[in-house]
Scaffold this motif. Sequence first.
Motif, PDB file in Angstrom:
ATOM      1  N   TRP A   6      -3.681  -8.153  -5.340  1.00  8.74           N
ATOM      2  CA  TRP A   6      -2.568  -7.711  -4.719  1.00  8.74           C
ATOM      3  C   TRP A   6      -2.617  -6.053  -4.382  1.00  8.74           C
ATOM      4  O   TRP A   6      -1.383  -5.644  -3.868  1.00  8.74           O
ATOM      5  CB  TRP A   6      -1.281  -8.134  -5.289  1.00  8.74           C
ATOM      6  CG  TRP A   6      -1.408  -7.813  -6.754  1.00  8.74           C
ATOM      7  CD1 TRP A   6      -0.666  -6.720  -7.367  1.00  8.74           C
ATOM      8  CD2 TRP A   6      -1.722  -8.802  -7.864  1.00  8.74           C
ATOM      9  NE1 TRP A   6      -0.741  -6.723  -8.562  1.00  8.74           N
ATOM     10  CE2 TRP A   6      -1.154  -7.728  -9.083  1.00  8.74           C
ATOM     11  CE3 TRP A   6      -2.436 -10.015  -7.854  1.00  8.74           C
ATOM     12  CZ2 TRP A   6      -1.567  -8.394 -10.257  1.00  8.74           C
ATOM     13  CZ3 TRP A   6      -2.511 -10.430  -9.192  1.00  8.74           C
ATOM     14  CH2 TRP A   6      -2.202  -9.714 -10.179  1.00  8.74           C
ATOM     15  N   CYS A   7      -3.548  -5.375  -4.802  1.00 11.48           N
ATOM     16  CA  CYS A   7      -3.699  -4.045  -4.191  1.00 11.48           C
ATOM     17  C   CYS A   7      -3.182  -3.779  -2.934  1.00 11.48           C
ATOM     18  O   CYS A   7      -3.765  -4.513  -1.906  1.00 11.48           O
ATOM     19  CB  CYS A   7      -5.008  -3.447  -4.688  1.00 11.48           C
ATOM     20  SG  CYS A   7      -5.331  -1.923  -4.327  1.00 11.48           S
ATOM     21  N   SER A   8      -2.510  -2.779  -2.445  1.00  8.04           N
ATOM     22  CA  SER A   8      -2.185  -2.499  -1.113  1.00  8.04           C
ATOM     23  C   SER A   8      -3.022  -1.430  -0.674  1.00  8.04           C
ATOM     24  O   SER A   8      -2.496  -0.720   0.455  1.00  8.04           O
ATOM     25  CB  SER A   8      -0.557  -2.116  -1.088  1.00  8.04           C
ATOM     26  OG  SER A   8      -0.383  -1.300  -1.835  1.00  8.04           O
ATOM     27  N   TYR A   9      -3.768  -0.680  -1.165  1.00 10.10           N
ATOM     28  CA  TYR A   9      -4.454   0.329  -1.146  1.00 10.10           C
ATOM     29  C   TYR A   9      -3.613   1.591  -0.741  1.00 10.10           C
ATOM     30  O   TYR A   9      -3.814   2.426   0.396  1.00 10.10           O
ATOM     31  CB  TYR A   9      -5.540   0.083  -0.013  1.00 10.10           C
ATOM     32  CG  TYR A   9      -6.506  -0.813  -0.558  1.00 10.10           C
ATOM     33  CD1 TYR A   9      -7.176  -0.920  -1.344  1.00 10.10           C
ATOM     34  CD2 TYR A   9      -6.210  -2.289   0.006  1.00 10.10           C
ATOM     35  CE1 TYR A   9      -8.012  -2.041  -1.914  1.00 10.10           C
ATOM     36  CE2 TYR A   9      -6.828  -3.488  -0.230  1.00 10.10           C
ATOM     37  CZ  TYR A   9      -7.662  -3.153  -1.293  1.00 10.10           C
ATOM     38  OH  TYR A   9      -8.445  -4.406  -1.778  1.00 10.10           O
ATOM     39  N   CYS A  10      -2.579   1.591  -1.311  1.00 13.98           N
ATOM     40  CA  CYS A  10      -1.708   2.724  -0.969  1.00 13.98           C
ATOM     41  C   CYS A  10      -1.960   4.153  -1.411  1.00 13.98           C
ATOM     42  O   CYS A  10      -1.588   5.186  -0.984  1.00 13.98           O
ATOM     43  CB  CYS A  10      -0.121   2.536  -1.731  1.00 13.98           C
ATOM     44  SG  CYS A  10      -0.248   2.550  -3.583  1.00 13.98           S
ATOM     45  N   GLY A  11      -3.007   4.223  -2.475  1.00 14.46           N
ATOM     46  CA  GLY A  11      -3.578   5.506  -2.775  1.00 14.46           C
ATOM     47  C   GLY A  11      -2.451   6.018  -3.885  1.00 14.46           C
ATOM     48  O   GLY A  11      -2.944   7.327  -4.451  1.00 14.46           O
ATOM     49  N   CYS A  12      -1.595   5.589  -4.404  1.00 12.47           N
ATOM     50  CA  CYS A  12      -0.868   6.129  -5.523  1.00 12.47           C
ATOM     51  C   CYS A  12      -1.501   6.537  -6.912  1.00 12.47           C
ATOM     52  O   CYS A  12      -1.451   7.558  -7.353  1.00 12.47           O
ATOM     53  CB  CYS A  12       0.249   5.438  -5.833  1.00 12.47           C
ATOM     54  SG  CYS A  12       1.817   5.392  -4.965  1.00 12.47           S
ATOM     55  N   CYS A  13      -2.471   5.653  -7.344  1.00 15.54           N
ATOM     56  CA  CYS A  13      -3.480   5.981  -8.314  1.00 15.54           C
ATOM     57  C   CYS A  13      -4.469   6.837  -8.041  1.00 15.54           C
ATOM     58  O   CYS A  13      -4.376   7.690  -9.090  1.00 15.54           O
ATOM     59  CB  CYS A  13      -3.919   4.580  -8.563  1.00 15.54           C
ATOM     60  SG  CYS A  13      -5.141   3.845  -7.283  1.00 15.54           S
ATOM     61  N   ALA A  14      -4.885   7.080  -6.977  1.00 17.28           N
ATOM     62  CA  ALA A  14      -5.965   8.095  -6.703  1.00 17.28           C
ATOM     63  C   ALA A  14      -5.099   9.654  -6.823  1.00 17.28           C
ATOM     64  O   ALA A  14      -5.587  10.188  -7.253  1.00 17.28           O
ATOM     65  CB  ALA A  14      -6.448   7.973  -5.367  1.00 17.28           C
ATOM     66  N   ALA A  44       0.600   4.303 -13.224  1.00 16.95           N
ATOM     67  CA  ALA A  44       1.059   4.920 -11.872  1.00 16.95           C
ATOM     68  C   ALA A  44       1.189   3.745 -10.703  1.00 16.95           C
ATOM     69  O   ALA A  44       1.655   3.971  -9.716  1.00 16.95           O
ATOM     70  CB  ALA A  44       0.210   5.754 -11.504  1.00 16.95           C
ATOM     71  N   CYS A  45       0.635   2.829 -10.842  1.00 16.46           N
ATOM     72  CA  CYS A  45       0.455   1.722  -9.936  1.00 16.46           C
ATOM     73  C   CYS A  45       1.620   0.976  -9.766  1.00 16.46           C
ATOM     74  O   CYS A  45       2.099   0.215 -10.571  1.00 16.46           O
ATOM     75  CB  CYS A  45      -0.726   0.672  -9.930  1.00 16.46           C
ATOM     76  SG  CYS A  45      -0.668  -0.562  -8.745  1.00 16.46           S
ATOM     77  N   PRO A  46       2.225   1.016  -8.617  1.00 13.88           N
ATOM     78  CA  PRO A  46       3.705   0.538  -8.367  1.00 13.88           C
ATOM     79  C   PRO A  46       3.860  -1.154  -8.376  1.00 13.88           C
ATOM     80  O   PRO A  46       4.552  -1.841  -8.638  1.00 13.88           O
ATOM     81  CB  PRO A  46       4.110   0.908  -7.295  1.00 13.88           C
ATOM     82  CG  PRO A  46       3.099   1.479  -6.661  1.00 13.88           C
ATOM     83  CD  PRO A  46       2.088   1.914  -7.528  1.00 13.88           C
TER      84      PRO A  46
END
Length: 54
Positions: A6-14, A44-46
Motif C-alpha cells: 500500500w505504499c503510495s510512493y509519496c516520498g515522505c520517508c525519503a 515517518a510513513c503516514p
Amino acid sequence: MIVKDWCSYCGCCAGVCARNCIEVKETALVISDDCNDCGICVKACPLAALELEE
Ligand code: SF4
Ligand code: SF4
C-alpha cells in the motif's frame, strides 16, 4: 526494509532519511546499503508502509 503493497510512493520517508538512503521511483523504493536501520523513515510513513526486517 520491507515495503508494503500500500505504499503510495509519496516520498515522505525519503525526506526524513539523514543518510539519503531512499530513492523513490515510480513504483518502487530503492534503499541503499548506507541504511543503518535507524527506523526514522518507518515512523515517518503516514501509511505505515515500511517495516524493518528482523
Ligand atoms: S512515506 Fe510511506 S507511503 Fe510514502 S513513499 Fe515512503 S513508504 Fe511509501
Ligand atoms: S532506516 Fe534510517 S538510515 Fe535506513 S532508510 Fe530509514 S531513515 Fe534512512
